[in-house]
Design a protein around this motif. Sequence first.
Motif, PDB file in Angstrom:
ATOM      1  N   HIS A   1       0.868  -1.208  -0.106  1.00 17.27           N
ATOM      2  CA  HIS A   1       0.090  -0.202   0.153  1.00 17.27           C
ATOM      3  C   HIS A   1       0.855   1.444   0.252  1.00 17.27           C
ATOM      4  O   HIS A   1       0.251   2.334  -0.166  1.00 17.27           O
ATOM      5  CB  HIS A   1      -1.058  -0.005   1.285  1.00 17.27           C
ATOM      6  CG  HIS A   1      -1.561  -1.228   1.444  1.00 17.27           C
ATOM      7  ND1 HIS A   1      -2.443  -1.768   0.702  1.00 17.27           N
ATOM      8  CD2 HIS A   1      -1.401  -2.199   2.465  1.00 17.27           C
ATOM      9  CE1 HIS A   1      -3.088  -2.917   1.002  1.00 17.27           C
ATOM     10  NE2 HIS A   1      -2.269  -3.323   2.163  1.00 17.27           N
ATOM     11  N   CYS A   2       2.141   1.178   0.289  1.00 15.82           N
ATOM     12  CA  CYS A   2       3.143   2.392   0.552  1.00 15.82           C
ATOM     13  C   CYS A   2       4.128   2.129  -0.181  1.00 15.82           C
ATOM     14  O   CYS A   2       4.569   0.932  -0.274  1.00 15.82           O
ATOM     15  CB  CYS A   2       3.247   2.507   2.069  1.00 15.82           C
ATOM     16  SG  CYS A   2       1.870   2.645   3.073  1.00 15.82           S
TER      17      CYS A   2
ATOM     18  N   CYS B   1       4.676  -2.476   7.823  1.00 10.71           N
ATOM     19  CA  CYS B   1       5.003  -1.232   7.423  1.00 10.71           C
ATOM     20  C   CYS B   1       4.979  -0.062   8.377  1.00 10.71           C
ATOM     21  O   CYS B   1       3.893  -0.146   9.374  1.00 10.71           O
ATOM     22  CB  CYS B   1       3.720  -0.984   6.169  1.00 10.71           C
ATOM     23  SG  CYS B   1       4.063   0.760   5.758  1.00 10.71           S
TER      24      CYS B   1
ATOM     25  N   CYS C   1       1.801   2.213   7.532  1.00 14.35           N
ATOM     26  CA  CYS C   1       0.351   1.793   7.616  1.00 14.35           C
ATOM     27  C   CYS C   1       0.038   0.647   8.724  1.00 14.35           C
ATOM     28  O   CYS C   1       1.214   0.170   8.991  1.00 14.35           O
ATOM     29  CB  CYS C   1      -0.501   1.771   6.219  1.00 14.35           C
ATOM     30  SG  CYS C   1       0.303   0.013   5.462  1.00 14.35           S
TER      31      CYS C   1
ATOM     32  N   HIS D   1      -0.028  -2.472   7.841  1.00 11.70           N
ATOM     33  CA  HIS D   1       0.304  -3.629   7.008  1.00 11.70           C
ATOM     34  C   HIS D   1       1.266  -4.494   7.471  1.00 11.70           C
ATOM     35  O   HIS D   1       2.322  -4.383   8.085  1.00 11.70           O
ATOM     36  CB  HIS D   1       0.818  -3.403   5.514  1.00 11.70           C
ATOM     37  CG  HIS D   1       1.093  -4.618   4.696  1.00 11.70           C
ATOM     38  ND1 HIS D   1       0.083  -5.554   4.257  1.00 11.70           N
ATOM     39  CD2 HIS D   1       2.154  -5.219   4.460  1.00 11.70           C
ATOM     40  CE1 HIS D   1       0.652  -6.690   3.586  1.00 11.70           C
ATOM     41  NE2 HIS D   1       1.751  -6.393   3.612  1.00 11.70           N
TER      42      HIS D   1
HETATM   43 ZN    ZN Z   1       2.142   0.649   4.135  1.00  9.13          ZN
END
Ligand code: ZN
Length: 880
Positions: A590-591, A609, A612, A614
């Motif tokens: 996601h990042c 992460c 976020c 995750h």
């Molecule tokens: Zn992330």
Amino acid sequence: MTGSGSGHPGIDQEPGDPAPARPAGHGAAATPAALARGGALARGDRTAGQGPQATDGQDADRGEPVGDPAGAAAGMPVAEVVVDIAAQDVDRVFHFLVPPQLVGRLQVGHRVTVPFGPRRVEGTVVGFAPVPEVPPERLRPILALRDPIPVLTPALIDLARWMEERYLCLFVQALRAMLPPGARGDRVSPAPRRWVRLAVDPAEARARARELAGRAPRQAAVLERLARSGAAGGLPQAFLLQQAAAGPEVIKALERKGWVVVEERVPVLDEPAAAAEPAGPLPPLTPEQAAVWRKLEPALRAAGSGDDPGAGGTAPGRPQEGDQGSPASTRAGEPAGAPPPRCGAGVPAPAGGGAAPQAFLLHGVTGSGKTEIYLRAIAAVLARGQGAICLVPEIALTPQTVARFRARFGNRVAVLHSAMTPAQRLAAWRAIRTGTKPVVVGARSAIFAPVPRLGLIVVDEEHETSYKQEETPRYHAREVALARARLEGAVVILGSATPSVETYHRALAGELGLLELSRRVGERPLPAVELVDMREEFEAGHRSIFSRRLLELMRQRLEAGQQVLLFLNRRGYHTVLLCRECGFVLRCPHCDVSLTFHQLASGRLVCRCHYCEHRQVPPATCPRCGGVALHPFGLGTQKVEEAARQLFPGARIQRMDADVTARRGAHEAIYRQFAAGRIDILIGTQMIAKGWDVPGVTLVGVVSADTALHMPDFRRQERTFQLLEQVAGRAGRGSDPGQVVIQTYSPDHPCLRAVADHDYRALFDLESAARRELGFPPFGHLIRVVVAGAERPPVERAAARLAAAWRAALAEAGVEGGSVTPAAPAPIERLRGRWRWHVLARAADGPALREATRAALASLRPHWPRDVLVQVDVDPYSML
Ligand code: ZN
Ligand code: ADP
């Protein structure tokens, strides 16, 4: 609020607030900033023609209903209200009539309920319109007063105007940043109490009581009791009813007959603080401190010529009778003064007629006695009946700091920090607003504390980046402090061992008085700093995390029973998972960042992460090439802890980072243990770098200085210097001298050399030369705009349009030396699933740059894609 909803350029809007229909004549509306500059008054005609909306009285539990306003227009004063809707097209002042019940009571800063189209919304009174442009009969009245106390002071409202102009946010967003928790939706004042007083003179009351004695003995008893008390202000209803053995209906009956008056009152506001009484004799100042004090004291004596929240700002009109001298009379009930003076939106001059306010930089090495200066300065303003705000970085809000303030000022200290519950914050806020706690110690948002008669603002560790708020409104508390102090005539002290380049530049330019403390108290030497070249360790075949020199010193100190701090600014175990065959790095889905390895209590590793939530288990084979050469690299605090445990099995070792301190109270517990000498080696991130004063620490090891030096950020050298000086400052605060070892692959880096020599000036000269060249702050102004959305192509297109419009606006305004970067992916291009592009603009003239930015954003607004967000960051700190 950040990042939510659909964006119009320039604001982070709320998805939940549908913007009401545009009023007729919308184009003529003035912004509050224009208003403040004395421009056209905002038109109040958006409410025109909709007719008065009678109240139904159902607000009684949530606000104070003000009755049926029908036909009450002529001659009523008009209030300027900002409604609680964060949307560009309603971000202005609307006019409402002040109903008779509120005339003489309504003040600037009061929270009110107003009719808004078909809805009723909350808002804040920000002023009174002497000459409304719209005929009063076309205005609608305020429906209810939400809170007996004006929640904001006039000075805070002026400060919100300044923020709107300075940070390109909405006026209402600036106001919201200042509201206490729960102010939206609930009242924040202490609960008002009902008081009953006679409406007739005591002799008449006695006569009436005799008449009533047969028919209505309890009414008679109440009248008798009131007449006997003789207090002009009457008695609290609860007390009176108990004394007369009566119920509330008795009071109602007397009220109907016009013999008594019932009033709601809140406890007294703004009582001047009692004089400071230090717990014991204070130590004499060191010669350096005394020199600082001689410069500071005259300024403190002239402080506080600014706003008095009780004076002025009441709705003009007939004073309320009979309210004076009553025991619980409030400022809100006092007769009207003149409307508040309007200050400019830029840098307003202080109100009132005192001497010029002053701001200082207190540049003092760690342990030089800066805090002692703050405490004395606070005591000085308290002695004059004024209040003070002391900002500290969140991380420094340790029990130790708080204890020091409490030891000096007892229960007159209010502490504000993010770990408090909303109820605790609200209680603290009330005590501040009412003047009971005139000393506020808190993190960033404490700069908005509604301290009456503010005399002093201290910003400790002024260089700390935690003073920058990274969501709308993206303000810097140091800048807000300077603006607020100018508004209220307060003195500012910015304190630091390693001032920001911006602040030191101002001091050299004479904008700030420069106060210096170059020596530690008690002539304790600054710790010796050694740079260890890790390339040599590698060549010598020494592959440990710790260099031979650091190991040797750790052994020595542990044997001597002294304490060791090991610093590394990376939490986790390893920092990346890399395929040694194809170079693949495991990233967050996601990042746009690599995943960090963390060790679970079971010993298993999990990838996380840091941006976020995750998490995933590490793959066994490389997802790209299918090979088995996946290998973790990079050091985190968990790995350092493990290595230290292996090397020093007998030592008491503790780690402290965001993972360990996620539990409430853990930070405090570890600090206590460490301060009590029950930990030999403490390993941690910047959490352990700041503010701690533990005399047993004689050795500080910086495991790696290199990550900070290579951040994509123009402030990286300044930040590295600040961080390392701060960590170094933890060593040698007691009787034994301190020693610092910094491990690096770049031992010749000028920034690290400056740390080794404790030479702030060398760092400043290095930095200011580079920034002058590039036109970066303090030699120029920067604005960064991040454009973000779920899909990449629209984000990229929108960013390109923004860059073009911005460039055109700068050219059109003829902003000297202005430049705009091409649209580019942000260093972290994907964050929590959103694509992010950014554009930066730079110019020597800050106000002109902001004006052009406003124009560019406005020109884009009509055709901006709905699902692309815009975040405007004036004077950005984060470039990621
Ligand atoms: Zn992330
Ligand atoms: P800083 O804020 O610059 O780190 P502090 O104010 O915390 O420095 O002072 C460092 C130590 O010296 C503290 O323990 C403090 O109590 C002590 N101290 C400060 N001023 C004096 C003084 N004039 N005489 C004796 N001790 C002092």
